[in-house]
Design an enzyme around this catalytic site. Structure first.
Site, mmCIF file in Angstrom:
data_model
loop_
_atom_site.group_PDB
_atom_site.id
_atom_site.type_symbol
_atom_site.label_atom_id
_atom_site.label_comp_id
_atom_site.label_asym_id
_atom_site.label_seq_id
_atom_site.Cartn_x
_atom_site.Cartn_y
_atom_site.Cartn_z
ATOM 1 N N SER A 201 1.013 -1.018 0.003
ATOM 2 C CA SER A 201 0.048 0.134 -0.099
ATOM 3 C C SER A 201 0.972 1.344 -0.068
ATOM 4 O O SER A 201 2.210 1.292 0.157
ATOM 5 C CB SER A 201 -1.047 0.010 1.389
ATOM 6 O OG SER A 201 0.042 0.504 2.334
ATOM 7 N N LYS A 202 0.453 2.278 -0.153
ATOM 8 C CA LYS A 202 0.804 3.789 -0.353
ATOM 9 C C LYS A 202 1.595 3.927 0.926
ATOM 10 O O LYS A 202 2.555 4.278 1.117
ATOM 11 C CB LYS A 202 -0.250 4.564 -0.640
ATOM 12 C CG LYS A 202 0.347 6.177 -0.662
ATOM 13 C CD LYS A 202 -0.730 7.071 -0.728
ATOM 14 C CE LYS A 202 -0.172 8.507 -0.161
ATOM 15 N NZ LYS A 202 -1.226 9.333 0.091
ATOM 16 N N ARG A 203 0.913 3.535 2.122
ATOM 17 C CA ARG A 203 1.416 3.702 3.481
ATOM 18 C C ARG A 203 2.553 2.885 3.726
ATOM 19 O O ARG A 203 3.656 3.426 4.466
ATOM 20 C CB ARG A 203 0.408 3.345 4.629
ATOM 21 C CG ARG A 203 -0.247 4.818 5.008
ATOM 22 C CD ARG A 203 -1.490 4.463 5.937
ATOM 23 N NE ARG A 203 -2.623 4.009 4.985
ATOM 24 C CZ ARG A 203 -3.155 2.959 5.365
ATOM 25 N NH1 ARG A 203 -3.115 2.287 6.558
ATOM 26 N NH2 ARG A 203 -4.277 2.771 4.682
ATOM 27 N N GLY B 201 5.184 2.372 1.723
ATOM 28 C CA GLY B 201 6.039 3.256 1.149
ATOM 29 C C GLY B 201 6.589 4.263 2.207
ATOM 30 O O GLY B 201 7.801 4.466 2.329
ATOM 31 N N GLU C 153 -1.099 17.230 -0.809
ATOM 32 C CA GLU C 153 -0.336 16.488 -0.249
ATOM 33 C C GLU C 153 0.680 15.567 -1.156
ATOM 34 O O GLU C 153 0.328 15.586 -2.260
ATOM 35 C CB GLU C 153 -1.327 14.997 0.184
ATOM 36 C CG GLU C 153 -0.653 14.056 1.390
ATOM 37 C CD GLU C 153 -1.305 12.721 1.164
ATOM 38 O OE1 GLU C 153 -0.893 11.809 1.691
ATOM 39 O OE2 GLU C 153 -2.450 12.678 0.855
#
Ligand code: GLU
Length: 511
Positions: free
Chosen positions: A268-270, A272, A290
């Site tokens: 997921s993006k998180r 990273g 953001e």
């Protein structure tokens, strides 16, 4: 082949991999690679996302043959782009007749339930611990053209605008499907719901209808897409059948997900953000401001990025790991794409970049390094820069590492690390540095790192001086610290005159 992203945000690296595999397959088979923008869900539209997708593909070197021209999605069909337009919102006039064709043939129906009515049904089901599904059972109790009489239906069609066209999932049919990666799959239609195909409110199709109609009209032969679409495959098969297009139906390949570096769960993006690596090809600034980092801005070469991505879930079946885009086109095969999830390894991404950095010539790298130097206020010639790169290349993963690893190749030290000075700048060592300075000033041997090193060490050892101690003083003088590149590498780059000047300056400052 087509890559059909929805412009709902920046393209995740998993999406780039999907585009890449489509591209490789298309090129290998002499096919056409199409970019189709699936923007029929206006609620999820994010400004800038389409431009991001186009720019990301361009950066990766996997530019579409159809669908984009000069970075823009082709707006109208033309002789050159007969299948356009390639943005679904500009094709809206096409879909309604297909949806109605299905109603007429009994494969779909009009549904008049309002959003409030459906919300009430959902709430009621939830209060019994159940989930409301619009399907072959519940549709018999809902307001649609299957339950209402023809007059009521006609009246509602004419007088209201909230209705939709839903697919009428047949009861108890086994859908038999084949996936190029996963093999044969069977699903019973009793487990499936009646998906909305077209909405009167915005006169737009949903993903399912638009996707099938466009793949048909654009004569797509193979669809490679993410595994999240596998649950939709039975519906897509049913739609091809309902339209009578089974004979020209594309073959499907569903790619497994990219997994977290731990192997546990979807990347997921998180992840990273947490683990410090990008999950997007390019930097993205959301409409809210953001900022999300990207491979390009982090200093990755597109060739390295693409090579790394290709190997996430595929390999050529031999020892090779470094393949150019053209070599990937030749080597790629869907048969070698793995069924299980591919674990993302940020260290491997760096490894690829390091390898591609080493493959580039010093001159090529100098061109990329000059702007970095300029940002540090350093002016250098391309020739000098290339020479500096030749001694430091093996220690770098990214172009910016050239600077962080050895700024002193471009700037004389202005400070000397105190702790190193205290430890190494001792009289028994630096007292020999005067003579060493003369030796360096008079060096007339070959201009090679090895020759310079041998001459210097030979001289110090020959004199019987402590080699380590003298060398550390010399390094302090040349770089301001007691660690770093080899002395000969530094002298080779800066030249004799600069080296001697730095020694003089050190005597002045450290006296
Ligand atoms: N628009 C869909 C997506 O964004 C395309 C899925 C497909 O390739 O069929 O993933």
């Amino acid at each position: 082949m087509r890559f059909a992203p929805s412009p709902t945000g920046p393209l995740h690296i998993g999406g780039v991999r999907t585009a890449l595999y489509n591209y490789l397959y298309a090129k290998q088979h002499g096919g056409t690679f199409v970019l189709r923008i699936e923007d029929t869900d206006s609620n999820r539209f994010v400004p800038g996302a389409e431009e991001y997708i186009i720019e990301a593909l361009r950066w990766c070197g996997i530019t579409p043959d159809e669908g984009v021209e000069n970075g823009k999605v082709v707006e109208v069909a033309s002789e050159k782009h007969p299948y356009g337009p390639y943005r679904q919102s500009q094709r809206r006039g096409i879909y309604r007749k297909y949806a109605e064709q299905l109603v007429e043939a009994g494969y779909a129906y009009y549904a008049f339930d309002t959003a409030e009515e459906l919300a009430a049904k959902r709430a009621e089901a939830e209060s019994h611990g159940q989930t409301f599904i619009y399907n072959q059972v519940s549709r018999k109790q809902l307001r649609n053209s299957l339950t209402l009489n023809p007059e009521e239906t006609q009246k509602l069609l004419a007088e209201t605008t909230g209705w939709t066209i839903r697919f009428k999932m047949p009861e108890n049919v086994t859908v038999k499907m084949d996936d190029l990666i996963r093999g044969h799959i069977e699903v019973n239609t009793d487990t499936l719901d009646d998906k909305v195909l077209w909405k009167r409110a915005d006169e737009l199709p949903t993903y399912h209808l638009a996707n099938i109609v466009d793949d048909h009209l654009m004569e797509i032969t193979e669809v490679i897409r993410g595994e999240e679409w596998l649950p939709s495959l039975p519906l897509h098969y049913m739609l091809y059948k309902a339209f009578g297009w089974e004979d020209s139906q594309p073959r499907f390949a569903h790619l497994s997900l990219l997994l977290k570096p731990s192997g546990q769960g979807k990347l997921s993006k998180r992840d990273g953000d947490k683990l410090g690596f990008p999950v997007f090809p390019l930097r993205w600034v959301s409409p809210e401001g953001e900022v999300t980092r990207g491979y390009r801005e982090d200093g990755y070469f597109p060739e390295a990025f693409i090579n790394m991505l290709a190997f996430l879930g595929w390999n050529p079946g031999d020892e090779r790991e470094l393949l150019s885009l053209d070599e990937l086109v030749d080597a790629f095969s869907l048969e070698r794409v793995i069924k299980s999830g591919a674990r993302f390894n940020p260290e491997k991404a760096k490894w690829y970049n390091k390898e591609y950095l080493r493959m580039k010539s010093d001159e090529e790298l100098a061109e990329l390094y000059l702007p970095v130097l300029e940002a540090h206020g350093v002016k250098a010639t391309p020739e000098y820069t290339a020479k500096a790169i030749s001694v430091i290349k093996d220690r770098a993963t990214f172009v910016v590492d050239f600077w962080t690893a050895a700024p002193y190749l471009f700037e004389a030290p202005s400070d000397y690390i105190e702790k190193d000075v205290a430890k190494f700048w001792k009289e028994e060592n630096y007292s020999h540095l005067h003579a060493v300075r003369e030796h360096i000033a008079g060096y007339a041997g070959a201009w090679k790192v090895k020759a310079i090193a041998e001459s210097l060490e030979g001289y110090i050892k020959g004199e019987g001086w402590p080699i380590g101690g003298v060398m550390n003083c010399l390094r302090l003088a040349l770089t301001g610290a007691a660690s770093g590149l080899g002395i000969a590498e530094i002298i080779y780059t800066t030249g004799l005159q600069e080296a001697v000047a730095r020694i003089d300056k050190a005597f002045e400052k450290l006296a």
